[in-house]
Design a protein around this motif. Sequence first.
Motif, PDB file in Angstrom:
ATOM      1  N   PHE A 185       0.820  -1.214   0.000  1.00  0.00           N
ATOM      2  CA  PHE A 185       0.000   0.000   0.000  1.00  0.00           C
ATOM      3  C   PHE A 185       0.855   1.266   0.000  1.00  0.00           C
ATOM      4  O   PHE A 185       1.983   1.253   0.478  1.00  0.00           O
ATOM      5  CB  PHE A 185      -0.899   0.014   1.248  1.00  0.00           C
ATOM      6  CG  PHE A 185      -1.951  -1.060   1.230  1.00  0.00           C
ATOM      7  CD1 PHE A 185      -3.220  -0.800   0.729  1.00  0.00           C
ATOM      8  CD2 PHE A 185      -1.666  -2.345   1.668  1.00  0.00           C
ATOM      9  CE1 PHE A 185      -4.189  -1.800   0.684  1.00  0.00           C
ATOM     10  CE2 PHE A 185      -2.623  -3.357   1.628  1.00  0.00           C
ATOM     11  CZ  PHE A 185      -3.894  -3.084   1.137  1.00  0.00           C
ATOM     12  N   LYS A 186       0.272   2.318  -0.532  1.00  0.00           N
ATOM     13  CA  LYS A 186       0.857   3.648  -0.390  1.00  0.00           C
ATOM     14  C   LYS A 186      -0.258   4.604   0.000  1.00  0.00           C
ATOM     15  O   LYS A 186      -1.319   4.610  -0.635  1.00  0.00           O
ATOM     16  CB  LYS A 186       1.497   4.091  -1.701  1.00  0.00           C
ATOM     17  CG  LYS A 186       2.132   5.477  -1.597  1.00  0.00           C
ATOM     18  CD  LYS A 186       2.999   5.773  -2.799  1.00  0.00           C
ATOM     19  CE  LYS A 186       3.796   7.035  -2.552  1.00  0.00           C
ATOM     20  NZ  LYS A 186       4.803   7.235  -3.628  1.00  0.00           N
ATOM     21  N   LEU A 187      -0.036   5.393   1.039  1.00  0.00           N
ATOM     22  CA  LEU A 187      -1.058   6.333   1.499  1.00  0.00           C
ATOM     23  C   LEU A 187      -0.732   7.738   0.995  1.00  0.00           C
ATOM     24  O   LEU A 187       0.410   8.190   1.077  1.00  0.00           O
ATOM     25  CB  LEU A 187      -1.134   6.325   3.031  1.00  0.00           C
ATOM     26  CG  LEU A 187      -1.392   4.955   3.684  1.00  0.00           C
ATOM     27  CD1 LEU A 187      -1.669   5.126   5.176  1.00  0.00           C
ATOM     28  CD2 LEU A 187      -2.544   4.224   3.018  1.00  0.00           C
ATOM     29  N   LEU A 188      -1.759   8.393   0.483  1.00  0.00           N
ATOM     30  CA  LEU A 188      -1.623   9.747  -0.062  1.00  0.00           C
ATOM     31  C   LEU A 188      -2.450  10.685   0.815  1.00  0.00           C
ATOM     32  O   LEU A 188      -3.674  10.632   0.776  1.00  0.00           O
ATOM     33  CB  LEU A 188      -2.144   9.784  -1.495  1.00  0.00           C
ATOM     34  CG  LEU A 188      -1.652   8.679  -2.439  1.00  0.00           C
ATOM     35  CD1 LEU A 188      -2.419   8.708  -3.764  1.00  0.00           C
ATOM     36  CD2 LEU A 188      -0.156   8.807  -2.679  1.00  0.00           C
ATOM     37  N   PHE A 189      -1.790  11.509   1.609  1.00  0.00           N
ATOM     38  CA  PHE A 189      -2.515  12.400   2.531  1.00  0.00           C
ATOM     39  C   PHE A 189      -2.722  13.752   1.878  1.00  0.00           C
ATOM     40  O   PHE A 189      -1.778  14.390   1.408  1.00  0.00           O
ATOM     41  CB  PHE A 189      -1.715  12.597   3.826  1.00  0.00           C
ATOM     42  CG  PHE A 189      -1.561  11.340   4.610  1.00  0.00           C
ATOM     43  CD1 PHE A 189      -2.589  10.895   5.435  1.00  0.00           C
ATOM     44  CD2 PHE A 189      -0.404  10.587   4.518  1.00  0.00           C
ATOM     45  CE1 PHE A 189      -2.456   9.718   6.150  1.00  0.00           C
ATOM     46  CE2 PHE A 189      -0.254   9.415   5.229  1.00  0.00           C
ATOM     47  CZ  PHE A 189      -1.285   8.974   6.053  1.00  0.00           C
ATOM     48  N   LEU A 190      -3.947  14.199   1.902  1.00  0.00           N
ATOM     49  CA  LEU A 190      -4.285  15.522   1.356  1.00  0.00           C
ATOM     50  C   LEU A 190      -4.933  16.350   2.445  1.00  0.00           C
ATOM     51  O   LEU A 190      -5.925  15.929   3.060  1.00  0.00           O
ATOM     52  CB  LEU A 190      -5.254  15.355   0.181  1.00  0.00           C
ATOM     53  CG  LEU A 190      -5.850  16.657  -0.360  1.00  0.00           C
ATOM     54  CD1 LEU A 190      -4.771  17.568  -0.949  1.00  0.00           C
ATOM     55  CD2 LEU A 190      -6.918  16.352  -1.422  1.00  0.00           C
ATOM     56  N   VAL A 233       4.829   1.959   6.146  1.00  0.00           N
ATOM     57  CA  VAL A 233       4.038   2.023   4.911  1.00  0.00           C
ATOM     58  C   VAL A 233       4.404   3.309   4.162  1.00  0.00           C
ATOM     59  O   VAL A 233       4.575   4.376   4.773  1.00  0.00           O
ATOM     60  CB  VAL A 233       2.515   1.937   5.218  1.00  0.00           C
ATOM     61  CG1 VAL A 233       2.015   3.100   6.034  1.00  0.00           C
ATOM     62  CG2 VAL A 233       1.703   1.783   3.938  1.00  0.00           C
ATOM     63  N   ALA A 234       4.581   3.201   2.858  1.00  0.00           N
ATOM     64  CA  ALA A 234       4.962   4.358   2.048  1.00  0.00           C
ATOM     65  C   ALA A 234       3.852   5.402   2.041  1.00  0.00           C
ATOM     66  O   ALA A 234       2.669   5.064   2.140  1.00  0.00           O
ATOM     67  CB  ALA A 234       5.257   3.914   0.609  1.00  0.00           C
ATOM     68  N   CYS A 235       4.236   6.669   1.921  1.00  0.00           N
ATOM     69  CA  CYS A 235       3.214   7.722   1.908  1.00  0.00           C
ATOM     70  C   CYS A 235       3.725   8.950   1.176  1.00  0.00           C
ATOM     71  O   CYS A 235       4.928   9.105   0.950  1.00  0.00           O
ATOM     72  CB  CYS A 235       2.794   8.089   3.319  1.00  0.00           C
ATOM     73  SG  CYS A 235       4.088   8.907   4.269  1.00  0.00           S
ATOM     74  N   GLU A 236       2.786   9.815   0.826  1.00  0.00           N
ATOM     75  CA  GLU A 236       3.075  11.162   0.357  1.00  0.00           C
ATOM     76  C   GLU A 236       2.022  12.063   0.956  1.00  0.00           C
ATOM     77  O   GLU A 236       0.925  11.609   1.270  1.00  0.00           O
ATOM     78  CB  GLU A 236       2.979  11.246  -1.177  1.00  0.00           C
ATOM     79  CG  GLU A 236       4.160  10.641  -1.878  1.00  0.00           C
ATOM     80  CD  GLU A 236       4.045  10.733  -3.392  1.00  0.00           C
ATOM     81  OE1 GLU A 236       3.190  11.505  -3.896  1.00  0.00           O
ATOM     82  OE2 GLU A 236       4.807  10.022  -4.069  1.00  0.00           O
ATOM     83  N   ALA A 237       2.354  13.348   1.086  1.00  0.00           N
ATOM     84  CA  ALA A 237       1.401  14.280   1.683  1.00  0.00           C
ATOM     85  C   ALA A 237       1.471  15.627   0.981  1.00  0.00           C
ATOM     86  O   ALA A 237       2.536  16.059   0.561  1.00  0.00           O
ATOM     87  CB  ALA A 237       1.720  14.436   3.170  1.00  0.00           C
ATOM     88  N   TRP A 238       0.331  16.257   0.845  1.00  0.00           N
ATOM     89  CA  TRP A 238       0.211  17.572   0.219  1.00  0.00           C
ATOM     90  C   TRP A 238      -0.675  18.486   1.040  1.00  0.00           C
ATOM     91  O   TRP A 238      -1.583  18.014   1.713  1.00  0.00           O
ATOM     92  CB  TRP A 238      -0.525  17.523  -1.115  1.00  0.00           C
ATOM     93  CG  TRP A 238       0.069  16.760  -2.206  1.00  0.00           C
ATOM     94  CD1 TRP A 238       0.834  17.226  -3.227  1.00  0.00           C
ATOM     95  CD2 TRP A 238      -0.102  15.368  -2.440  1.00  0.00           C
ATOM     96  NE1 TRP A 238       1.163  16.198  -4.060  1.00  0.00           N
ATOM     97  CE2 TRP A 238       0.610  15.057  -3.612  1.00  0.00           C
ATOM     98  CE3 TRP A 238      -0.770  14.341  -1.771  1.00  0.00           C
ATOM     99  CZ2 TRP A 238       0.668  13.765  -4.132  1.00  0.00           C
ATOM    100  CZ3 TRP A 238      -0.709  13.077  -2.286  1.00  0.00           C
ATOM    101  CH2 TRP A 238       0.003  12.802  -3.459  1.00  0.00           C
ATOM    102  N   VAL A 239      -0.493  19.790   0.826  1.00  0.00           N
ATOM    103  CA  VAL A 239      -1.482  20.779   1.247  1.00  0.00           C
ATOM    104  C   VAL A 239      -1.982  21.477  -0.005  1.00  0.00           C
ATOM    105  O   VAL A 239      -1.193  21.809  -0.890  1.00  0.00           O
ATOM    106  CB  VAL A 239      -0.873  21.838   2.194  1.00  0.00           C
ATOM    107  CG1 VAL A 239      -1.953  22.820   2.654  1.00  0.00           C
ATOM    108  CG2 VAL A 239      -0.232  21.176   3.396  1.00  0.00           C
TER     109      VAL A 239
END
Lengths: 180, 180
Positions: A51-56, A106-112
Amino acid sequence: METTEPEANVTRIMLAVNESSIKGYPHASISSRGAFEWTIQKIVRSNTSGFKLLFLHVQAPHEDEFEDMDSIYAFPEDFKTMKHRDQTRGLHLLEYFVTRCHEIGVACEAWVKEGDPKEVICRQAKRMRPDLLVVGNRGLGPFQRVIAGTVSEFCVKHAECPVVSIKRSPGETPRDPVDD
Amino acid sequence: METTEPEANVTRIMLAVNESSIKGYPHASISSRGAFEWTIQKIVRSNTSGFKLLFLHVQAPHEDEFEDMDSIYAFPEDFKTMKHRDQTRGLHLLEYFVTRCHEIGVACEAWVKEGDPKEVICRQAKRMRPDLLVVGNRGLGPFQRVIAGTVSEFCVKHAECPVVSIKRSPGETPRDPVDD
């Protein structure tokens, strides 16, 4: 973190996260944290490499002086180099989730992003094409919903990807249930 | 099938499945199969011991002579002992999904219930308390939805557990999109 699967083949889950309206400045809302914990415990489970989680996080326009909208944050270290931490409310939030993901592996990326949360979430879901969008939900009754509006209902109706709305557990409801 | 995790700790996913309205008698609908494949490919992935799938098929009352409403089917062999296969439309459907699960190695159970699908699904979700309810969705436009109604919209709104509605892919839409 294991990397036994190529990234093109991981399940990409977008989580829309926001700040608490009660505990002040740097905390994630109760429903955001609930949605994250549900995703980890019920979906990712032990399969962290799948899985990869993408936080917005979407901020209302002009809420502060934040100028760093297009940066991507994927490692706890990415937050350490910041100079004006107090001006960047949303980043505290993302730092919390990115750090948790790294603890878990767990891999992730995050944006604002800036704008109307419900519309920006759907637009970003269209752009990023996640396999699943997870949104928290205060679990308000019909009367409270009319007053408070709900981002999750809008996303369930309008996002182009599968959406799951995770209700806040009754035991975590604050004194004013419109708060979160 | 691996059983490295105790069942109390698996993620239980309920899938509401129905029959095709076009291909006749024993086939699962396009959207049911899409919802199942999405669950396997995007959620279960390689972690087959971490999940259990609960298949529910709801039949309209008096549709046939089916008398075996309260049986639970968990192994392909459970279907082989049946005498009156032609009277039990819903079981062909469940046999398909149970067999697929056994090929993949993921635990499952399957039921048939009688009644109004949308209400029975929500009632069974309340009784079984799955971690997630997955329902297929024909992806109809607003005008077609008024005519055809949608079970998935009702479940998203009324089920007490998290619900995800999986739209049929545009490439799989039959000539009449109300069909499935």
